[in-house]
Structure formats: structure tokens, C-alpha cells
Design a protein around this motif. Structure first.
Motif, PDB file in Angstrom:
ATOM      1  N   LEU A  52       8.193   3.517   7.420  1.00 33.49           N
ATOM      2  CA  LEU A  52       8.466   4.241   8.551  1.00 33.49           C
ATOM      3  C   LEU A  52       9.996   5.029   8.563  1.00 33.49           C
ATOM      4  O   LEU A  52      10.514   5.975   9.105  1.00 33.49           O
ATOM      5  N   ALA A  53      10.745   4.560   7.214  1.00 38.11           N
ATOM      6  CA  ALA A  53      11.974   5.257   7.304  1.00 38.11           C
ATOM      7  C   ALA A  53      11.959   6.719   7.093  1.00 38.11           C
ATOM      8  O   ALA A  53      13.275   7.257   7.465  1.00 38.11           O
ATOM      9  N   ASP A  54      11.233   7.364   6.461  1.00 37.37           N
ATOM     10  CA  ASP A  54      11.369   8.886   6.444  1.00 37.37           C
ATOM     11  C   ASP A  54      11.110   9.324   7.596  1.00 37.37           C
ATOM     12  O   ASP A  54      11.687  10.573   8.153  1.00 37.37           O
ATOM     13  N   VAL A  93      14.637   2.681  12.527  1.00 38.79           N
ATOM     14  CA  VAL A  93      13.690   1.416  11.826  1.00 38.79           C
ATOM     15  C   VAL A  93      14.533   0.568  10.779  1.00 38.79           C
ATOM     16  O   VAL A  93      13.902  -0.534  10.716  1.00 38.79           O
ATOM     17  N   TRP A  94      15.746   1.037  10.473  1.00 37.96           N
ATOM     18  CA  TRP A  94      16.346  -0.058   9.583  1.00 37.96           C
ATOM     19  C   TRP A  94      17.027  -0.948  10.532  1.00 37.96           C
ATOM     20  O   TRP A  94      17.267  -2.191  10.049  1.00 37.96           O
ATOM     21  N   LEU A 126       0.905  -1.115   0.043  1.00 39.64           N
ATOM     22  CA  LEU A 126      -0.033   0.133  -0.020  1.00 39.64           C
ATOM     23  C   LEU A 126       0.993   1.215  -0.207  1.00 39.64           C
ATOM     24  O   LEU A 126       0.640   2.281  -0.844  1.00 39.64           O
ATOM     25  N   GLU A 127       1.983   1.306   0.739  1.00 40.00           N
ATOM     26  CA  GLU A 127       2.747   2.208   0.701  1.00 40.00           C
ATOM     27  C   GLU A 127       3.624   2.589  -0.575  1.00 40.00           C
ATOM     28  O   GLU A 127       3.686   3.530  -1.214  1.00 40.00           O
ATOM     29  N   ILE A 128       3.927   1.446  -1.242  1.00 44.28           N
ATOM     30  CA  ILE A 128       4.952   1.530  -2.496  1.00 44.28           C
ATOM     31  C   ILE A 128       3.997   2.097  -3.404  1.00 44.28           C
ATOM     32  O   ILE A 128       4.291   2.864  -4.127  1.00 44.28           O
ATOM     33  N   HIS A 129       2.596   1.846  -3.431  1.00 44.51           N
ATOM     34  CA  HIS A 129       1.643   2.362  -4.542  1.00 44.51           C
ATOM     35  C   HIS A 129       0.756   3.510  -4.108  1.00 44.51           C
ATOM     36  O   HIS A 129       0.087   3.877  -4.674  1.00 44.51           O
TER      37      HIS A 129
END
Length: 393
Positions: free
Chosen positions: A125-127, A133-134, A64-67
Motif C-alpha cells: 500500500l505504499a504507493d 502506511v510506513w 504476491l505483490e513482490i512477484h
């Protein structure tokens, strides 16, 4: 009067069967005995048996995030986190199942769920959380990867020695764990490569050692799955779709197990996705793209077979069980693989196919969630009636 929905679905099923046969799928699809009564839902205690729901919700949130559906992605990630807590507490309370060879597929789902949760967290959540988070992603990858490797080794021995029982598509769950870990490992590798380590004495050398080690380990994990899973799934397909499946009733897939026929698609999609990451990391982009298109061709009969078998069983009535979630993660893996193949090849129309697969994934996840909710409510209602009526169950 118009043709009923049931008739249209039956016609579609017949059309897909014909398509499968024209593609050379042996023996058509397995037959089913139509359910003549409603069976009680199978609801095991909270724990590894339900880890398929974690796999499905975590991967759905990432896609969902990717799209571009950020709000839905965060909501789904929150659900995945809640499912993780429920599964963990449930196992600590009920200790079901035990960690024994025969139930390694259930523990493999725990491995896949943890790795998927880490990957989804870094995607979404990386941003906002940055490096933290990594490292959570890396921790999930290590814990899930080690657990997955154990289930792989233990269950592969069961398969080789013939102690795994009747062929089933869930045989592939322990075998796919290394490849899913490899995909997550390569995403961490890409992040680590892009990390600025300048200024610290000796940091550049150590950084290169770690990135190389992760690349080598990920390639090794990828090969563990690639060299074993296709052989095992060929055996399972031959058992249920071969000539004997028409003559012997015990060679027919049980209706409740029908959703598990999606599992081989997970190998196809996951290997497609992983190949794109390897191609980008090693400079062999064209090789990764070529492999991806080969997997696209393989995905066609695998998907059509799953659609016919699963939907045919669903239309005839199957009782609820955690196996319903088996139709989510494989579709999500293919959705991810097609999306990354679109990026690698520069072909935008492939991403439209990925969006279409996301719609199917959401449909499967919605059905599994609704079915589980209704089954739990029905069980609670029966128990309430038993108590208020003065009867014992």
C-alpha cells in the motif's frame, strides 16, 4: 496398470531420504507410527494459538505483490487483517492462553504476525497511502518487536534452565522474533533514509541520529537470533534425527507436530533477507551476497528434511491443528530471502527459484486453510447432531 500416486510419493520419499543421508544428515529421518484411526481435530479458541495463520497470510500477501500478483496480494492482505481482528477479539473473550513462560511460542507468533502485517502493508500500500502506511509499519514493528523481545528473554531463560520440556521445533519461535523485527526495521530504515527532510531547522541531524539508531538496533536484534537459534535447533535436530531417535520411541516426532519441522527454515530465509538489507545500508553488498549463498547451501538439507518428514506424516494421516500453519511462514521467509539475494547479486535465475517457493507457500497455505475450514465445519456438524439428537457432549 500404472503406478499409483501413493507408490510414486513413497518412491519420492525414499529418494529424498537417500539424498539426505548422502548430504550427511545424521540418522535419516524420524519414524512415525501410522495412524490407525481418525483423530479429532485440535481447535483451540481464537487467539495467539492461531497467530501462525496471520504470519502465513501476511507474508504471502507481501510475496504476491513482490512477484507481480497485485490483486492476489490485496486479497490476501485483507484476509490477514481479518485474521488479526479475529485473533484479537478471540483472546479478549477467551483469554487463552495466559501470558506465562510455557506458552511463549504462541505469543512469539503474535509478535511475528504483527511485524509481518506491518511489512506487508508497506509493501502493498505504499504507493496508494504514502507515508502513513510506513508509520503503520513502524508501529507494528515497535509493538511486535517489544513483545518479541519479551518472549525471547523469558523463553531463553526457560531453555537455559531446562524448564522448556521436551525438545520441539517450536522452541525456535521466540528466538526468531528479533531477526524478523530486524528485517522490518531495516526496511523502515531504508524508507527513512530516502525521506526528504530538507528545509526544517536541525532536521538533518535528527534524521541521521534516528537512521543510525535503527541500524544499530536492527543489527543487535539480528545477532540475538543468530547467536542462539542455531544452537537450539542443533539440539532439537540431534534429539529427533540423532542415533537415539532410532532406539527410543520418545525421541520420535509426533505426527501432529510434523509441520513444525519447517520452522528452522524460517531462520535460514530470514537471515538471508536481512543480510541483503544490511549489505545495502552499509555498503557491504558483497558480504551480504556471500552470506546469502551460504544460507542457500544450508537451506538444501533443511528443506529436504522438512519435505520428507512433513509430507510423510501427511500421507499417513495427521489430524488438523494450528501447527499446520508452521509450514507457511518459513517457506515464505526463504522465498523472500532468495528474491532479495537475486536483486543483490543480479542473478535473475534466483528469482525463478523464489517464484517456485511462492508456489509451495501457496500450496501449504491452501492446505492449512482447507483443513481448518473442514475441521470447523465438522465440529459444528457434530454439535448440531448432538443438539438435534437430544444428547449432551
Amino acid at each position: 496398470m500404472g503406478v499409483s500416486t501413493s507408490s510414486r510419493l513413497s518412491a519420492l520419499s525414499s529418494s529424498l531420504v537417500s539424498t539426505l543421508q548422502s548430504l550427511g544428515v545424521p540418522g535419516g529421518v524420524p519414524g512415525y507410527v501410522k495412524n490407525r484411526r481418525r483423530y479429532t481435530a485440535v481447535l483451540p479458541p481464537a487467539g495467539p494459538a492461531w497467530a501462525g495463520s496471520l504470519m502465513g497470510t501476511a507474508l504471502t500477501s507481501a510475496l504476491l505483490e513482490i512477484h507481480g500478483f497485485a490483486a492476489g496480494a490485496r486479497a490476501m492482505l485483507l484476509i490477514a487483517g481479518a485474521v488479526t481482528i479475529i485473533i484479537t477479539i478471540g483472546w479478549l473473550v477467551y483469554r487463552s492462553p495466559k501470558f506465562t513462560p510455557v506458552v511463549m511460542p504462541a505469543w512469539a507468533m503474535v509478535s511475528l504476525g504483527l511485524v509481518s502485517l506491518g511489512s506487508a502493508s508497506s509493501t502493498i500500500l505504499a504507493d496508494s497511502l504514502g507515508d502513513a502506511v510506513w508509520w503503520f509499519h513502524f508501529g507494528c514493528c515497535v509493538i511486535g518487536g517489544v513483545l518479541g523481545l519479551v518472549t525471547y528473554v523469558v523463553y531463553l531463560r526457560q531453555l537455559i534452565t531446562g524448564r522448556a520440556g521436551t525438545p520441539t521445533f517450536s522452541w525456535g519461535l521466540p528466538l526468531v522474533t528479533p531477526m524478523v523485527t530486524a528485517t522490518a526495521g531495516m526496511r523502515f530504515h531504508d524508507w527513512l533514509v530516502g525521506t526528504d527532510v530538507s528545509g526544517a531547522p536541525g532536521a538533518d541531524g535528527a534524521h541521521e541520529v534516528w537512521t543510525t539508531l535503527i541500524l544499530v538496533l536492527s543489527m543487535g536484534a539480528f545477532l540475538l537470533t543468530l547467536l542462539t537459534a542455531p544452537v537450539v535447533f542443533t539440539r532439537v535436530y540431534a534429539y529427533y534425527l540423532g542415533p537415539r531417535s532410532r532406539r527410543a520411541s520418545h525421541h520420535r516426532l509426533e505426527p501432529m507436530a510434523a509441520p513444525t519441522i519447517w520452522i528452522p527454515l524460517g531462520i535460514v530465509g530470514q537471515s538471508m533477507a536481512c543480510a541483503q538489507l544490511f549489505g545495502a545500508a552499509t555498503g557491504w553488498v558483497r558480504t551480504g551476497v556471500a552470506y546469502g549463498f551460504i544460507m542457500c547451501v544450508v537451506a538444501i538439507p533443511v528443506t529436504l528434511t522438512a519435505v520428507v518428514v512433513h509430507y510423510q506424516a501427511a500421507l499417513r494421516g495427521i489430524s488438523y491443528s494450528p501447527t499446520w500453519w508452521a509450514s507457511t511462514f518459513p517457506v515464505g521467509a526463504l522465498c523472500l530471502g532468495v528474491h532479495w539475494l537475486s536483486d543483490s547479486s543480479g542473478l535473475g535465475w534466483l528469482d525463478q527459484i523464489s517464484v517456485f517457493l511462492l508456489v509451495i507457500l501457496l500450496f501449504h497455505a491452501g492446505v492449512a486453510t482447507l483443513g481448518g475450514t473442514m475441521a470447523i465445519i465438522a465440529r459444528m456438524a457434530r454439535r448440531l447432531r448432538a443438539v438435534t439428537g437430544g444428547r449432551r457432549r
